[in-house]
Design a protein around this motif. Structure first.
Motif, PDB file in Angstrom:
ATOM      1  N   VAL A 151      -8.081   7.539   3.738  1.00 41.67           N
ATOM      2  CA  VAL A 151      -7.773   5.964   4.555  1.00 41.67           C
ATOM      3  C   VAL A 151      -8.437   4.713   4.225  1.00 41.67           C
ATOM      4  CG1 VAL A 151      -7.828   5.360   6.306  1.00 41.67           C
ATOM      5  CG2 VAL A 151      -6.160   4.884   5.377  1.00 41.67           C
ATOM      6  N   VAL A 152      -9.646   5.144   4.782  1.00 40.58           N
ATOM      7  CA  VAL A 152     -11.071   3.841   3.539  1.00 40.58           C
ATOM      8  C   VAL A 152     -11.289   4.000   2.746  1.00 40.58           C
ATOM      9  CG1 VAL A 152     -12.194   3.821   6.036  1.00 40.58           C
ATOM     10  CG2 VAL A 152     -12.708   5.541   5.051  1.00 40.58           C
ATOM     11  N   VAL A 153     -10.947   5.262   1.806  1.00 41.43           N
ATOM     12  CA  VAL A 153     -11.511   4.962   0.364  1.00 41.43           C
ATOM     13  C   VAL A 153      -9.941   4.484  -0.544  1.00 41.43           C
ATOM     14  CG1 VAL A 153     -12.397   6.652  -1.242  1.00 41.43           C
ATOM     15  CG2 VAL A 153     -12.725   6.522   1.200  1.00 41.43           C
ATOM     16  N   PRO A 172      -6.778   3.701   0.354  1.00 42.35           N
ATOM     17  CA  PRO A 172      -6.017   2.903   1.681  1.00 42.35           C
ATOM     18  C   PRO A 172      -4.692   3.249   0.664  1.00 42.35           C
ATOM     19  CG  PRO A 172      -6.982   1.453   1.171  1.00 42.35           C
ATOM     20  CD  PRO A 172      -7.566   2.620   0.265  1.00 42.35           C
ATOM     21  N   ARG A 173      -4.369   2.861  -0.627  1.00 45.67           N
ATOM     22  CA  ARG A 173      -3.186   2.397  -1.111  1.00 45.67           C
ATOM     23  C   ARG A 173      -2.369   4.493  -1.461  1.00 45.67           C
ATOM     24  NH1 ARG A 173      -2.136  -2.429  -3.153  1.00 45.67           N
ATOM     25  NH2 ARG A 173      -3.353  -3.408  -2.635  1.00 45.67           N
ATOM     26  N   ASP A 225       1.120  -4.683  -5.636  1.00 47.37           N
ATOM     27  CA  ASP A 225      -0.285  -4.821  -6.425  1.00 47.37           C
ATOM     28  C   ASP A 225      -1.007  -6.244  -5.063  1.00 47.37           C
ATOM     29  OD1 ASP A 225      -0.581  -2.633  -7.388  1.00 47.37           O
ATOM     30  OD2 ASP A 225       0.091  -3.694  -9.534  1.00 47.37           O
ATOM     31  N   ASP A 226      -0.005  -7.119  -5.481  1.00 51.66           N
ATOM     32  CA  ASP A 226      -0.998  -8.845  -4.718  1.00 51.66           C
ATOM     33  C   ASP A 226      -0.848  -8.565  -3.189  1.00 51.66           C
ATOM     34  OD1 ASP A 226       2.129  -8.518  -4.284  1.00 51.66           O
ATOM     35  OD2 ASP A 226       2.429 -10.745  -4.958  1.00 51.66           O
ATOM     36  N   VAL A 227      -0.713  -7.316  -2.717  1.00 59.07           N
ATOM     37  CA  VAL A 227      -0.708  -7.470  -0.879  1.00 59.07           C
ATOM     38  C   VAL A 227      -1.856  -6.378  -1.150  1.00 59.07           C
ATOM     39  CG1 VAL A 227       0.129  -6.171   0.829  1.00 59.07           C
ATOM     40  CG2 VAL A 227       2.566  -7.153  -0.583  1.00 59.07           C
ATOM     41  N   GLU A 228      -2.472  -7.600   0.313  1.00 59.10           N
ATOM     42  CA  GLU A 228      -4.468  -7.694   0.632  1.00 59.10           C
ATOM     43  C   GLU A 228      -4.244  -6.431   1.363  1.00 59.10           C
ATOM     44  OE1 GLU A 228      -6.180 -11.018   2.058  1.00 59.10           O
ATOM     45  OE2 GLU A 228      -7.527  -9.923   2.778  1.00 59.10           O
ATOM     46  N   ILE A 229      -5.141  -5.413   1.422  1.00 62.67           N
ATOM     47  CA  ILE A 229      -4.966  -4.064   2.341  1.00 62.67           C
ATOM     48  C   ILE A 229      -6.327  -4.216   2.841  1.00 62.67           C
ATOM     49  CG2 ILE A 229      -4.878  -1.634   2.976  1.00 62.67           C
ATOM     50  CD1 ILE A 229      -3.735  -1.227   1.109  1.00 62.67           C
ATOM     51  N   LYS A 230      -5.923  -4.488   4.952  1.00 60.82           N
ATOM     52  CA  LYS A 230      -7.566  -4.799   5.766  1.00 60.82           C
ATOM     53  C   LYS A 230      -7.588  -2.780   6.153  1.00 60.82           C
ATOM     54  CE  LYS A 230      -8.788  -9.621   6.066  1.00 60.82           C
ATOM     55  NZ  LYS A 230      -8.965 -10.097   7.547  1.00 60.82           N
ATOM     56  N   VAL A 231      -8.625  -2.357   5.760  1.00 61.52           N
ATOM     57  CA  VAL A 231      -8.352  -0.512   6.825  1.00 61.52           C
ATOM     58  C   VAL A 231      -9.276  -1.476   7.911  1.00 61.52           C
ATOM     59  CG1 VAL A 231      -8.964   1.591   6.510  1.00 61.52           C
ATOM     60  CG2 VAL A 231      -8.387   0.439   5.340  1.00 61.52           C
ATOM     61  N   VAL A 232      -8.863  -0.957   9.322  1.00 63.85           N
ATOM     62  CA  VAL A 232      -9.882  -1.857  10.536  1.00 63.85           C
ATOM     63  C   VAL A 232     -10.525  -0.644  10.912  1.00 63.85           C
ATOM     64  CG1 VAL A 232      -9.682  -2.256  12.790  1.00 63.85           C
ATOM     65  CG2 VAL A 232      -8.574  -3.801  10.511  1.00 63.85           C
ATOM     66  N   TRP A 242     -17.407   1.056  -2.173  1.00 64.92           N
ATOM     67  CA  TRP A 242     -17.039   1.857  -2.733  1.00 64.92           C
ATOM     68  C   TRP A 242     -17.142   1.721  -5.188  1.00 64.92           C
ATOM     69  CZ3 TRP A 242     -16.758   5.731   0.510  1.00 64.92           C
ATOM     70  CH2 TRP A 242     -16.601   4.793   1.664  1.00 64.92           C
ATOM     71  N   ASP A 291      -9.091  -6.255  -1.527  1.00 64.60           N
ATOM     72  CA  ASP A 291      -9.023  -5.303  -0.085  1.00 64.60           C
ATOM     73  C   ASP A 291     -10.034  -5.211   0.364  1.00 64.60           C
ATOM     74  OD1 ASP A 291      -6.274  -4.607  -0.574  1.00 64.60           O
ATOM     75  OD2 ASP A 291      -6.246  -2.783  -1.884  1.00 64.60           O
ATOM     76  N   SER A 292      -9.641  -4.812   1.656  1.00 70.05           N
ATOM     77  CA  SER A 292     -10.894  -4.913   2.560  1.00 70.05           C
ATOM     78  C   SER A 292     -11.824  -3.782   3.847  1.00 70.05           C
ATOM     79  CB  SER A 292     -11.616  -6.102   3.102  1.00 70.05           C
ATOM     80  OG  SER A 292     -10.573  -6.852   4.046  1.00 70.05           O
ATOM     81  N   LEU A 297     -13.257  -3.379   7.281  1.00 70.48           N
ATOM     82  CA  LEU A 297     -13.031  -4.166   8.414  1.00 70.48           C
ATOM     83  C   LEU A 297     -14.153  -2.492   9.422  1.00 70.48           C
ATOM     84  CD1 LEU A 297     -10.970  -5.408   7.788  1.00 70.48           C
ATOM     85  CD2 LEU A 297     -12.080  -7.081   9.184  1.00 70.48           C
TER      86      LEU A 297
END
Lengths: 212, 101
Positions: free
Chosen positions: A141-143, A145-146, A158-165, B76, B85-86, B88
Motif C-alpha cells: 500500500v505504500v508503493v 496505493p492506487r 487521477d486528480d485525487v491526492e493520496i496520503k498513505v499514513v 520510489w 501523492d505522498s 507520511l
C-alpha cells in the motif's frame, strides 16, 4: 475424529494447535503460568481482559464519524484533539496511545497502514482485520496505493491526492471519510450505518445510502 | 527543558532528511524511508524512546516525534500515480537531520 474420513481427495488443513509452538508462544505460556502461580493475577483476570478487548467494535468509529458529519463544531474538536472529542461521546478509549483523525475530502484520500507491524487504533475499533496485518498489504500500500485501493473496489480519480499514513510509532490514526452525497435527510444513526470499518482505515469509501 | 526531555529542533514546513544506517535493535524508522528527504507536517509531542523501552529501559530522555511527509516520487523511482501523492510516517528526532529545500 478419525484422520481417514473423506476430504474429496483434498489434504486436510492442519489444526493450528498441532503446529509446533514458536519460541514466543512458549515464553508467553511460561510467563503466564508463573505469574498465575505467584498470585499476580488469575486466569480469570486474563479472560476478562481479552473479553474487554474483543468487545471493542468498529461501531465506535462509525458513531464518531456520523457525529462529526452532522456537527461542524464537533468535527473541528475531533480534528484538533481526537481523544478528548471521542471521549465526549462516552466512548472509553482507555490508556491508548494518542489518536489522530485524518479528514478525507473530495480531493484528498488518507489510507492508514503500519509497515513495521500491525499498529491499529484497537482501543477504539477492536482487533485489526487479518489483511491489515498481512505482509502483502503492508508492503504494497505504500508503493502502489492506487492499485491496492482498486482491489478493494475503490477507484480514485487521477486528480485525487493520496496520503498513505504509516503509523510507525506512538500515534494511532483514524480516517474521517467524506460524507457521501445524497445523505442530507438521514439521521445520525442512519449515517453511522454507512460507515464501514474499511472506510475508517481509508481503503474504501462509506457505503452509499440505499435508494428510496 | 529538563535532561529527561530533548527539545524539538524542527518546525512544521521544515525540510528534513532521514538518516541512513541500519543499527540493530527495535527501530521504528522504516527502512524504505532511510536517507529520504521530506517535510515536517507536524510535531506530535515528546515520547519515551521506543528503542530503549524495547530493551527494558525507561526511554529517557523523551524524544520529539514528528509526522513527516515524503513525496511518493522521492521515495520510489518508478512511482505510478499522481505526483501529488505522498507517504507520511512518524519519525523520532534523532533519526532526522536538516534537509535541503
Amino acid at each position: 475424529m478419525t484422520e481417514e474420513h473423506d476430504h474429496s481427495g483434498n489434504p486436510p488443513q492442519p489444526d493450528e494447535d498441532r503446529l509446533a509452538a514458536t519460541e514466543f508462544e512458549i515464553l508467553e505460556r511460561a510467563l503466564r503460568e508463573l505469574l498465575i502461580e505467584k498470585g499476580v493475577f488469575t486466569a480469570d483476570d486474563i479472560r476478562i481482559a481479552v473479553e474487554a478487548m474483543d468487545r471493542k467494535d468498529p461501531a465506535n468509529g462509525s458513531k464518531v464519524v456520523a457525529h462529526a458529519w452532522v456537527d461542524d463544531a464537533y468535527r473541528a474538536r475531533l480534528l484538533d484533539d481526537s481523544k478528548a472529542a471521542i471521549e465526549e461521546l462516552g466512548i472509553d478509549v482507555g490508556p491508548a496511545p494518542n489518536l489522530v483523525v485524518l479528514e478525507n475530502t473530495a480531493t484528498l484520500q488518507h489510507v492508514v497502514v503500519c509497515t513495521l507491524c500491525s499498529c491499529y487504533p484497537r482501543t477504539l475499533l477492536g482487533m485489526p482485520p487479518s489483511w491489515y496485518k498481512s505482509r502483502e498489504y503492508r508492503g504494497r500500500v505504500v508503493v502502489e496505493p492506487r492499485a491496492v485501493l482498486r482491489e478493494f473496489g475503490t477507484e480514485l480519480a487521477d486528480d485525487v491526492e493520496i496520503k498513505v499514513v504509516d503509523s510507525t510509532a506512538d500515534m494511532r490514526y483514524l480516517v474521517l471519510p467524506a460524507r457521501p452525497d445524497g445523505t442530507d435527510g438521514l439521521s445520525e444513526a442512519e449515517l453511522a450505518d454507512l460507515v464501514t470499518r474499511d472506510s475508517l482505515i481509508g481503503v474504501t469509501q462509506p457505503n452509499a445510502p440505499s435508494g428510496g | 527543558m529538563s535532561d529527561q526531555e530533548v527539545a524539538p529542533a524542527f518546525t512544521a514546513g521544515q525540510h528534513v532528511q532521514v538518516k541512513t544506517g541500519d543499527p540493530p535493535g527495535h527501530i521504528r524508522t522504516p527502512t524504505f524511508l532511510r536517507g529520504k528527504s521530506g517535510v515536517i507536517e507536524q510535531l506530535h509531542g515528546v515520547y519515551r524512546n521506543p528503542e530503549d523501552l524495547a530493551f527494558g529501559g525507561q526511554g529517557f530522555p523523551k524524544m520529539p516525534l514528528y509526522l513527516v511527509r515524503f513525496s511518493q516520487t522521492e521515495v520510489w523511482d518508478n512511482y505510478d500515480g499522481s505526483p501529488k501523492d505522498s507517504v507520511l510516517a512518524d519519525i523520532y528526532q534523532h533519526w532526522l537531520e536538516p534537509g535541503a529545500e
